[in-house]
Scaffold this motif. Sequence first.
Motif, short mmCIF file in Angstrom:
data_model
loop_
_atom_site.label_atom_id
_atom_site.label_comp_id
_atom_site.label_asym_id
_atom_site.label_seq_id
_atom_site.Cartn_x
_atom_site.Cartn_y
_atom_site.Cartn_z
N MET A 1 40.32 45.51 21.87
CA MET A 1 40.47 46.38 23.08
C MET A 1 41.26 45.53 23.83
O MET A 1 41.39 46.29 24.79
CB MET A 1 38.84 45.81 23.06
N GLU A 2 41.60 44.02 24.16
CA GLU A 2 42.44 44.15 25.29
C GLU A 2 43.92 44.30 25.11
O GLU A 2 44.44 44.78 25.78
CB GLU A 2 42.36 42.14 24.95
N TRP B 1 32.15 33.28 22.23
CA TRP B 1 32.80 33.66 23.30
C TRP B 1 31.63 34.93 23.62
O TRP B 1 31.48 34.90 25.50
CB TRP B 1 34.31 34.32 23.13
N LEU B 2 31.40 35.97 22.48
CA LEU B 2 30.15 36.57 23.35
C LEU B 2 28.85 36.20 23.83
O LEU B 2 29.10 36.38 24.93
CB LEU B 2 29.76 37.96 22.76
N THR B 3 28.57 34.52 23.30
CA THR B 3 26.86 34.72 24.10
C THR B 3 27.37 33.54 25.22
O THR B 3 26.72 33.63 25.74
CB THR B 3 26.58 33.79 22.78
N VAL C 1 35.27 41.68 14.39
CA VAL C 1 36.74 41.45 12.34
C VAL C 1 36.81 39.80 12.30
O VAL C 1 37.17 39.58 11.67
CB VAL C 1 37.56 42.39 13.03
N ASN C 2 37.05 39.51 14.37
CA ASN C 2 37.76 37.85 14.21
C ASN C 2 36.58 36.71 12.97
O ASN C 2 36.82 35.85 12.75
CB ASN C 2 37.97 37.74 15.26
N ASP C 3 35.20 37.57 12.95
CA ASP C 3 34.14 36.31 12.07
C ASP C 3 34.09 36.56 10.37
O ASP C 3 34.02 36.23 10.61
CB ASP C 3 32.79 36.66 12.78
N PHE D 1 37.39 47.01 31.33
CA PHE D 1 37.14 46.04 29.68
C PHE D 1 36.60 44.49 30.20
O PHE D 1 37.11 43.86 31.80
CB PHE D 1 38.26 46.19 29.00
N ILE D 2 36.10 43.99 28.89
CA ILE D 2 35.71 42.78 29.12
C ILE D 2 36.28 42.05 27.78
O ILE D 2 35.17 42.67 26.49
CB ILE D 2 34.17 42.38 29.26
N ALA D 3 37.70 42.33 27.79
CA ALA D 3 37.98 41.85 26.02
C ALA D 3 39.39 40.48 26.64
O ALA D 3 39.34 40.15 27.39
CB ALA D 3 38.73 42.91 25.84
N LEU D 4 38.91 40.05 25.07
CA LEU D 4 39.90 38.82 25.43
C LEU D 4 40.09 38.23 23.79
O LEU D 4 39.75 38.94 22.25
CB LEU D 4 39.15 37.32 25.53
N SER D 5 41.48 37.57 23.91
CA SER D 5 42.49 38.27 22.12
C SER D 5 41.67 36.14 20.79
O SER D 5 41.39 35.70 21.96
CB SER D 5 43.51 38.18 21.80
N GLY D 6 41.69 37.03 19.91
CA GLY D 6 41.29 35.85 19.08
C GLY D 6 39.38 35.79 19.22
O GLY D 6 39.05 34.40 18.40
#
Length: 243
Positions: free
Chosen positions: A68-69, A96-98, A126-128, A86-91
């Motif tokens: 999304m970033e 990070w969400l919590t 997907v990263n998890d 958008f609130i989105a960050l790579s990796g």
Amino acid sequence: MKKRIIKFCFYIFIFVFIFVCYRSLSMGKVDNKKHFEQIKTYDGLFNSTHELKNVTFNKVIVVGDSRMEFLNNRGSEINIPVNFNFIALSGTRIDWLTNTAINVLSDKLDKMDSNYKYHVIFNMGVNDLEFSDDAKYYATEYYNIYYNLASKYKEINFYLLSVNPINEEKIYQCFKQSGRTNQEIIDFNNTTINLLNGSDLDNMHYCDSYHNIDFGMPDGLHYDKDTDQRIVNFIANKCIVYE
């Protein structure tokens, strides 16, 4: 002779009357096609059933990782609706969400403008799966976070966008340590669906882009420009219910 003159004058009167009426109707007629073109502000991005007011007075917040970033960074290349934020960050992963994203999101929701209807899209997970094969565990952990938010902000619609596929051949060429598989992603999505089916909330929804979009993945993980546009179109047209 006199009858002919009267008859001729009568026909002239009828002709003038019809012309004047037609002229008046034409001047007052609304060109629906022209009007529709004026309100279709996003180059066909929205279905014709979405009126302008339904887009203008709705705000959409998208929370996600690099997918999304990168999509948001393509703002000059693709059509992203002006009401998307958008609130989105790579990796990023669930921590990070919590620890970060939820705080940013909650601050926005606590300061909502009452003139707007708010919608939140989540697209994470997907990263998890990169270093874990326990897709059901992570899907459940994410769902619990979403459930708590939806319980707190019942006037807001929350949409869980499917974790979308990878290209398993390409991803191992570009990301040597990647342990992700499409089967894990499918398990993640199916767990989310099952949890939603058992939910007692009516403001959480699942949006299945996984099975409804063609995906181009240059590096096996991230999407090309055309795919990002299809994702935006899907969210705007097939996912969000504007009110």
